[in-house]
Motif scaffolding. Structure first.
Motif, PDB file in Angstrom:
ATOM      1  N   ASP A  49      31.104 -49.122  -0.985  1.00 16.62           N
ATOM      2  CA  ASP A  49      30.002 -49.597  -1.604  1.00 16.62           C
ATOM      3  C   ASP A  49      30.220 -49.807  -2.777  1.00 16.62           C
ATOM      4  OD1 ASP A  49      29.001 -48.322   0.481  1.00 16.62           O
ATOM      5  OD2 ASP A  49      29.270 -46.121   0.132  1.00 16.62           O
ATOM      6  N   PHE A  50      28.562 -50.356  -3.319  1.00 20.48           N
ATOM      7  CA  PHE A  50      28.519 -51.077  -4.761  1.00 20.48           C
ATOM      8  C   PHE A  50      27.520 -50.027  -5.305  1.00 20.48           C
ATOM      9  CE2 PHE A  50      29.741 -54.497  -1.898  1.00 20.48           C
ATOM     10  CZ  PHE A  50      30.998 -54.633  -3.395  1.00 20.48           C
ATOM     11  N   ARG A  51      28.137 -49.234  -6.323  1.00 19.19           N
ATOM     12  CA  ARG A  51      27.460 -48.284  -6.893  1.00 19.19           C
ATOM     13  C   ARG A  51      27.299 -48.826  -8.623  1.00 19.19           C
ATOM     14  NH1 ARG A  51      27.132 -43.483  -5.574  1.00 19.19           N
ATOM     15  NH2 ARG A  51      28.931 -42.832  -3.695  1.00 19.19           N
ATOM     16  N   VAL A  53      24.014 -45.980  -5.484  1.00 23.25           N
ATOM     17  CA  VAL A  53      24.944 -46.979  -4.121  1.00 23.25           C
ATOM     18  C   VAL A  53      23.704 -48.160  -4.028  1.00 23.25           C
ATOM     19  CG1 VAL A  53      25.652 -47.526  -2.235  1.00 23.25           C
ATOM     20  CG2 VAL A  53      26.750 -45.338  -2.712  1.00 23.25           C
ATOM     21  N   VAL A  54      23.744 -49.094  -4.256  1.00 24.65           N
ATOM     22  CA  VAL A  54      22.604 -50.500  -4.357  1.00 24.65           C
ATOM     23  C   VAL A  54      23.153 -51.187  -3.619  1.00 24.65           C
ATOM     24  CG1 VAL A  54      21.832 -50.003  -6.949  1.00 24.65           C
ATOM     25  CG2 VAL A  54      23.564 -51.424  -6.295  1.00 24.65           C
ATOM     26  N   GLU A  55      24.562 -51.448  -2.735  1.00 26.69           N
ATOM     27  CA  GLU A  55      25.154 -52.174  -2.572  1.00 26.69           C
ATOM     28  C   GLU A  55      26.304 -51.298  -0.925  1.00 26.69           C
ATOM     29  OE1 GLU A  55      25.829 -56.944  -1.100  1.00 26.69           O
ATOM     30  OE2 GLU A  55      26.011 -55.795  -3.194  1.00 26.69           O
ATOM     31  N   SER A  56      25.876 -51.942   0.793  1.00 27.51           N
ATOM     32  CA  SER A  56      27.168 -51.632   1.271  1.00 27.51           C
ATOM     33  C   SER A  56      27.581 -53.053   1.883  1.00 27.51           C
ATOM     34  CB  SER A  56      26.571 -50.372   2.445  1.00 27.51           C
ATOM     35  OG  SER A  56      26.445 -49.161   1.294  1.00 27.51           O
ATOM     36  N   ARG A  57      28.789 -52.963   2.127  1.00 28.26           N
ATOM     37  CA  ARG A  57      29.697 -54.324   2.688  1.00 28.26           C
ATOM     38  C   ARG A  57      30.167 -53.915   3.106  1.00 28.26           C
ATOM     39  NH1 ARG A  57      25.802 -57.903   2.532  1.00 28.26           N
ATOM     40  NH2 ARG A  57      27.777 -59.911   3.752  1.00 28.26           N
ATOM     41  N   TYR A  58      30.625 -54.235   4.932  1.00 29.40           N
ATOM     42  CA  TYR A  58      31.316 -53.867   5.773  1.00 29.40           C
ATOM     43  C   TYR A  58      32.323 -54.860   5.664  1.00 29.40           C
ATOM     44  CZ  TYR A  58      28.280 -50.535   6.862  1.00 29.40           C
ATOM     45  OH  TYR A  58      27.316 -49.606   6.676  1.00 29.40           O
ATOM     46  N   VAL A  59      33.497 -54.485   6.894  1.00 32.33           N
ATOM     47  CA  VAL A  59      34.818 -55.573   6.417  1.00 32.33           C
ATOM     48  C   VAL A  59      35.393 -55.010   7.835  1.00 32.33           C
ATOM     49  CG1 VAL A  59      35.200 -56.737   4.858  1.00 32.33           C
ATOM     50  CG2 VAL A  59      36.365 -54.814   4.815  1.00 32.33           C
ATOM     51  N   GLY A  60      35.990 -56.206   8.890  1.00 30.61           N
ATOM     52  CA  GLY A  60      36.900 -55.117   9.532  1.00 30.61           C
ATOM     53  C   GLY A  60      38.463 -56.274   9.818  1.00 30.61           C
ATOM     54  N   ILE A  63      32.481 -59.501  -0.237  1.00 31.16           N
ATOM     55  CA  ILE A  63      32.050 -59.656  -1.489  1.00 31.16           C
ATOM     56  C   ILE A  63      30.037 -59.288  -1.731  1.00 31.16           C
ATOM     57  CG2 ILE A  63      30.516 -61.762  -2.856  1.00 31.16           C
ATOM     58  CD1 ILE A  63      32.354 -63.806  -1.088  1.00 31.16           C
ATOM     59  N   SER A  64      30.099 -58.596  -2.716  1.00 25.53           N
ATOM     60  CA  SER A  64      28.945 -58.784  -2.756  1.00 25.53           C
ATOM     61  C   SER A  64      27.856 -59.660  -2.812  1.00 25.53           C
ATOM     62  CB  SER A  64      28.929 -57.384  -4.748  1.00 25.53           C
ATOM     63  OG  SER A  64      27.284 -56.786  -5.274  1.00 25.53           O
ATOM     64  N   HIS A  65      26.079 -59.148  -2.831  1.00 24.87           N
ATOM     65  CA  HIS A  65      25.247 -59.647  -2.579  1.00 24.87           C
ATOM     66  C   HIS A  65      24.271 -59.349  -4.018  1.00 24.87           C
ATOM     67  CE1 HIS A  65      25.753 -61.438   1.272  1.00 24.87           C
ATOM     68  NE2 HIS A  65      26.518 -61.382   1.189  1.00 24.87           N
ATOM     69  N   GLU A  66      24.921 -58.892  -4.766  1.00 22.02           N
ATOM     70  CA  GLU A  66      23.725 -58.401  -6.136  1.00 22.02           C
ATOM     71  C   GLU A  66      23.928 -59.124  -7.078  1.00 22.02           C
ATOM     72  OE1 GLU A  66      21.327 -55.683  -6.196  1.00 22.02           O
ATOM     73  OE2 GLU A  66      22.054 -55.973  -3.666  1.00 22.02           O
ATOM     74  N   PRO A  67      23.114 -59.660  -7.638  1.00 29.57           N
ATOM     75  CA  PRO A  67      23.597 -60.620  -9.334  1.00 29.57           C
ATOM     76  C   PRO A  67      24.607 -60.013 -10.045  1.00 29.57           C
ATOM     77  CG  PRO A  67      20.953 -59.943  -9.129  1.00 29.57           C
ATOM     78  CD  PRO A  67      21.823 -59.110  -8.383  1.00 29.57           C
ATOM     79  N   PRO A  68      25.493 -60.592 -10.577  1.00 27.85           N
ATOM     80  CA  PRO A  68      26.667 -60.557 -11.976  1.00 27.85           C
ATOM     81  C   PRO A  68      26.175 -59.724 -12.724  1.00 27.85           C
ATOM     82  CG  PRO A  68      26.456 -63.076 -11.283  1.00 27.85           C
ATOM     83  CD  PRO A  68      25.081 -62.535 -10.956  1.00 27.85           C
ATOM     84  N   GLU A  69      25.361 -59.891 -13.108  1.00 29.22           N
ATOM     85  CA  GLU A  69      24.220 -58.397 -14.392  1.00 29.22           C
ATOM     86  C   GLU A  69      22.980 -57.576 -13.397  1.00 29.22           C
ATOM     87  OE1 GLU A  69      25.873 -57.479 -16.626  1.00 29.22           O
ATOM     88  OE2 GLU A  69      27.704 -59.261 -16.613  1.00 29.22           O
ATOM     89  N   PRO A  70      22.907 -56.237 -13.595  1.00 30.65           N
ATOM     90  CA  PRO A  70      24.495 -55.655 -14.442  1.00 30.65           C
ATOM     91  C   PRO A  70      25.653 -55.284 -13.112  1.00 30.65           C
ATOM     92  CG  PRO A  70      22.896 -53.759 -13.820  1.00 30.65           C
ATOM     93  CD  PRO A  70      22.211 -55.438 -12.966  1.00 30.65           C
ATOM     94  N   LYS A  71      26.868 -54.846 -14.276  1.00 35.35           N
ATOM     95  CA  LYS A  71      27.975 -54.971 -13.624  1.00 35.35           C
ATOM     96  C   LYS A  71      28.224 -53.781 -12.267  1.00 35.35           C
ATOM     97  CE  LYS A  71      30.629 -56.997 -16.745  1.00 35.35           C
ATOM     98  NZ  LYS A  71      31.625 -56.852 -17.624  1.00 35.35           N
TER      99      LYS A  71
END
Length: 210
Positions: free
Chosen positions: A161-163, A169-176, A191-199
């Motif tokens: 999760d990316f907070r 939580v603004v984004e969740s990504r999955y890896v296996g 990798i987050s698909h959100e813009p670099p800012e805000p961090k």
């Protein structure tokens, strides 16, 4: 003194006296004309207010200010949308460079985690390590360090999760990772698909060994 000289002196004094009287009469007339009496010769006067000078006015009308503010907001939203689209496109491009097998493992991980309650049985076996942004086009990317602490080969599914700064939580990504040997540690990338800012801050939300 001769009679003629006395006559000329008298005439001179009369002229001076006449001038003095004439001057006094003028002063009297001026004083009467400018006084506050009820003389019919006086004229009442009410000054008319002058309109404001607008030739040098440089302000902006309220409607124009409102329009300018709306334009600024629209421009900011467009810039944010463009930044988000650019970040997502670059993340997708990076992810497209990985193998089809990794893509399949990530899809399987998401499917597996849909069945998991709580944080899963392998949360203590997973950690995150940030990657230099220069390696991934300025994006937020991390190595997901998965260690198989069991005594047999196993597959792993991890949700990251990316907070934002408020903790949302603004984004969740999955890896296996599939068929990880006992005692082995693998390092897939998220990798987050959100813009670099805000961090944003990344954390392991779920991790399941199966």
């Amino acid at each position: 003194m001769s009679e003629g000289r006395r006559s000329r002196r008298c005439r001179g004094a009369g002229v001076v006296a006449g001038a003095v009287l004439a001057t006094a009469g003028c002063l009297t007339l001026v004083a009467c004309g400018s006084g506050g009496g009820k003389s019919s010769g006086s004229t009442s006067f009410s000054p008319r207010p002058s309109p404001p000078a607008t030739a040098s006015f440089s302000g902006t009308a309220p409607s124009a200010l409102s329009s300018a503010a709306s334009s600024a907001v629209a421009s900011a939203r467009a810039s944010a949308s463009a930044a988000a689209s650019s970040a997502s496109a670059r993340a997708s491009e990076f992810e497209a460079s990985v193998s089809a097998q990794t893509e399949r493992a990530n899809a399987a991980a998401r499917k597996e985690l849909d069945k998991v309650q709580g944080r899963g049985n392998a949360a203590s076996d997973v950690s995150l390590t940030g990657m230099p942004r220069s390696e991934v086009g300025g994006l937020l990317a991390l190595h997901v360090n998965i260690r198989n602490s069991s005594d047999k080969a196993a597959s792993f599914a991890v949700q990251v999760d990316f907070r934002d700064s408020s903790g949302k939580v603004v984004e969740s990504r999955y890896v296996g990772a599939e068929k990880v040997k006992p005692g082995e540690t693998v390092h897939p990338v998220v990798i987050s698909h959100e813009p670099p800012e805000p961090k944003l801050k990344a954390e392991v939300a779920k991790a399941q060994r199966y």
